[in-house]
Design an enzyme around this catalytic site. Structure first.
Site, PDB file in Angstrom:
ATOM      1  N   GLU A 213      37.669  16.853  43.526  1.00 31.03           N
ATOM      2  CA  GLU A 213      39.207  17.029  43.742  1.00 31.03           C
ATOM      3  C   GLU A 213      40.208  16.793  45.451  1.00 31.03           C
ATOM      4  O   GLU A 213      39.713  17.786  45.895  1.00 31.03           O
ATOM      5  CB  GLU A 213      39.905  18.115  43.629  1.00 31.03           C
ATOM      6  N   CYS A 247      48.259  16.241  47.339  1.00 36.39           N
ATOM      7  CA  CYS A 247      47.411  15.411  47.633  1.00 36.39           C
ATOM      8  C   CYS A 247      47.546  14.147  46.992  1.00 36.39           C
ATOM      9  O   CYS A 247      46.882  12.898  47.621  1.00 36.39           O
ATOM     10  CB  CYS A 247      45.968  16.039  46.889  1.00 36.39           C
TER      11      CYS A 247
END
Ligand code: NAD
Length: 460
Positions: A213, A247
Site C-alpha cells: 500500500e 496517502c
C-alpha cells in the site's frame, strides 16, 4: 529494544499456535475482534493523547480517521464474518459432473503488517482486522516516527492478546529488517515505494506474498462545469486533513482554465474562513511529523506562486495550509509526492492536457478525484485514467465505505484490503471439487477410442 532472537521467537510461537488451529474457529475470530473493539474504546483517550503528541491531531480527526474508523471497521467485520467464512459455491461444468465445487477461505498463517507514520492506527489496525477475520496470527510494526502512538498501540495489544496470536514490535529499520528476515506467510506493507521495494526483495527470499500500500501523486480534476462552492470545501478538507499527510489526499489540482480564477479565489476564501488568518492558532490543524519532513515540504513552496498560506515555524513544525498557482510539471513540487499541506494548482484547457500531466508523472496515482456535473466527462475520466480508487465530486470519501476494496495500481501498490476484500486478501482461496461416487462416468478414462467427438462437444 527487540532483538533478532526476540523476533524469531515471536514468529516461532505464532506458527506453533497457528498450527494448533487455535485461530480457525468463527468463535475465536469473533471474540478476538470484539476484544480489540473493546480495547480500542478503553484506550481511546490514551490513543488520542498520543496522536496529539506525535502529529498534533485534533480529537475529532483522531476519532474520525483512527479510533472511530477502526471501531467501525471492526463492527462491520463482526457483523459479516460468519457469512464471509462460508465456503462459496460455484458452477461445475459438464465435463467434471456430477460434482459440487466450492471455494473455501482458509487462513494463511503468520502475517506481518508494517505501518506508516501518518495514520499509526489506520495503517496497522485496519490490515490487522482483515488478518484476524481471516484467521491468521499477526505481528504489527508501527512507525518509529510516531513513538507515542506506537508505544500506546503496543501497550494495548500486549494487554489484550497473547503474543503467540498477536504481537506488536516497535522500532525502526533494524527491527523491521529483523522481522523481514523471518519467514512469514504474508506481508502487508504500508509506506513509501522505496521501502516497498526493500520489503518485496526480502519477501522474495522466502517466496512470501506481499500486499503493498504505497503513495503517489493523486490528481484532483476540476472541470469547467463543477460546482465550485462544494468543490473547494471538499478539496480543502481532503488536502488539509492531517496537515496533508494522507496517502489519498489530493496531491495537486488540475482546474479548467475557464474557471481557474474563480476557483482559486473561492479556495482561498474558504481556507481563510476555515483556519483563520493564522492557522497556527486553529485547534483543527495538525503538525508535520518530524524536522526532516518539515524541511522537505517547506523547500517545495515557491513564494512567488503562493495564493494563500506559505508561513511556517520550524520549532513547532507548523506549515500553514498553502495554495500555489500556475504550477508546471518542471516545478520541484511536481517531482515528488507532496505529503504536506501545500496544494499546487495547474490549469488545463482540454482532456488531452489532463492525460499529459497524469502520464508525465512517474507513478500511477493511488487516488483520483473528479469534480464535474457531466456524466460523460465523469465516465470518460474514470475509464481512461489509471488510479487505485477515488471519488466523483468528493475527496477521500471512498475510504469511508468498507465495501470498496482499498489499494493502489502500478507504482501506488498492489493488492486490496478493507471489508470482504481484506478478508479475501489474507485468506487462501482453496478450491475443492466434491465428486459424486454413486456414478462414475468413464469419458476421460482410457481407452479413449471413440470418445473424442463427445469430448469436443463438451470442450467447445
Ligand atoms: P516509510 O516507507 O518511510 O516507512 C514505512 C515503514 O517502513 C515504517 O514502519 C518504517 O519503520 C519501515 N522502514 C523504513 N525504512 C526501512 C528500511 N530501510 N527497511 C525496512 N523497513 C523500513 O513510509 P512513511 O514515511 O512512514 O509513510 C509515508 C508514505 O506512506 C507515503 O508515500 C504515503 O503515501 C504512504 N502511505 C500509503 C498508504 C496506503 O494505504 N496506500 C497509507 C499511508 C501512507
Amino acid at each position: 529494544m527487540t532483538t533478532e532472537q526476540d523476533v524469531a521467537q515471536i514468529v516461532r510461537k505464532q506458527r506453533s499456535f497457528f498450527d494448533s488451529h487455535g485461530t480457525q474457529s468463527y468463535e475465536f475470530r469473533l471474540q478476538s475482534l470484539k476484544k480489540l473493539r473493546d480495547g480500542l474504546k478503553r484506550y481511546e483517550d490514551a490513543l488520542h493523547s498520543a496522536l496529539k503528541r506525535d502529529l498534533g491531531k485534533p480529537e475529532f480527526e483522531a476519532y474520525l480517521t483512527e479510533t472511530g474508523f477502526n471501531v467501525h471497521e471492526l463492527t462491520f467485520t463482526m457483523k459479516r464474518l460468519k457469512r464471509w467464512m462460508k465456503p462459496r459455491r460455484v458452477r461445475t461444468p459438464l465435463l467434471v459432473q456430477p460434482a459440487a465445487s466450492r471455494i473455501h477461505y482458509s487462513p494463511l498463517g503468520v502475517t506481518l503488517i508494517i505501518g506508516a507514520y501518518n495514520y499509526p492506527l489506520g495503517t496497522t489496525l485496519l490490515p490487522l482486522i482483515s488478518a484476524m477475520a481471516a484467521g491468521n496470527t499477526a505481528i504489527i510494526k508501527p512507525s518509529e516516527l510516531t513513538p507515542a502512538s506506537s508505544q500506546m498501540l503496543r501497550q494495548m495489544i500486549e494487554e489484550l492478546f497473547r503474543s503467540d496470536y498477536l504481537a506488536c514490535v516497535t522500532g525502526g529499520v533494524e527491527e523491521t529488517t529483523a522481522l523481514l528476515r523471518q519467514k512469514t506467510d504474508h506481508i502487508l506493507f504500508t509506506g513509501s515505494a522505496r521501502v516497498g521495494s526493500i520489503v518485496m526483495k526480502a519477501a522474495a527470499e522466502h517466496l512470501t506474498p506481499v500486499t503493498l500500500e504505497l503513495g503517489g501523486k493523486s490528481p484532483c480534476i476540476v472541470h469547467e462545469d463543477a460546482k465550485l462552492d462544494v468543490a473547494v470545501k471538499r478539496i480543502a478538507s481532503g488536502k488539509f486533513l492531517n496537515a496533508g499527510q494522507t496517502c489519498v489526499a489530493p496531491d495537486y489540482v488540475l482546474v479548467h482554465r475557464a474557471v481557474k480564477e474563480e476557483f482559486l479565489e473561492k479556495l482561498k476564501q474558504h481556507v481563510l474562513k476555515t483556519y483563520g488568518q493564522d492557522a497556527s492558532e486553529s485547534p483543527d490543524f495538525c503538525r508535520i511529523v518530524n524536522d526532516r519532513h518539515f524541511r522537505r515540504i517547506v523547500s517545495l513552496i515557491d513564494r512567488s506562486r503562493v495564493v494563500v498560506g506559505g508561513q511556517s515555524d520550524a520549532a513547532t513544525r507548523y506549515i500553514a495550509p498553502t495554495i500555489m498557482r500556475d504550477v508546471t510539471l518542471d516545478d520541484p513540487i511536481m517531482t515528488e509526492e507532496v505529503f504536506g499541506p501545500v496544494l499546487p494548482v495547474m490549469e488545463y484547457s482540454n482532456v488531452r492536457d489532463i492525460y499529459r500531466v497524469v502520464s508525465a508523472l512517474p507513478h500511477h496515482p493511488l487516488a483520483c478525484y473528479i469534480f464535474s456535473e457531466s456524466k460523460s466527462a465523469q465516465k470518460e475520466l474514470v475509464r481512461t485514467i489509471q488510479f487505485g480508487g477515488g471519488c466523483i465530486n468528493h475527496c477521500m470519501q471512498h475510504l469511508g465505505n468498507p465495501n470498496l476494496p482499498f489499494g493502489g495500481v502500478g507504482q501506488s501498490g498492489f493488492g486490496c484490503y478493507r471489508g470482504f476484500s481484506g478478508f479475501e486478501r489474507l485468506s487462501h482461496r482453496k478450491s475443492v471439487l466434491k465428486a459424486a461416487s454413486w456414478i462414475d462416468p468413464s469419458l476421460v478414462y482410457p481407452p479413449y477410442r471413440g470418445k473424442l467427438n463427445a469430448l469436443r462437444k463438451m470442450l467447445k
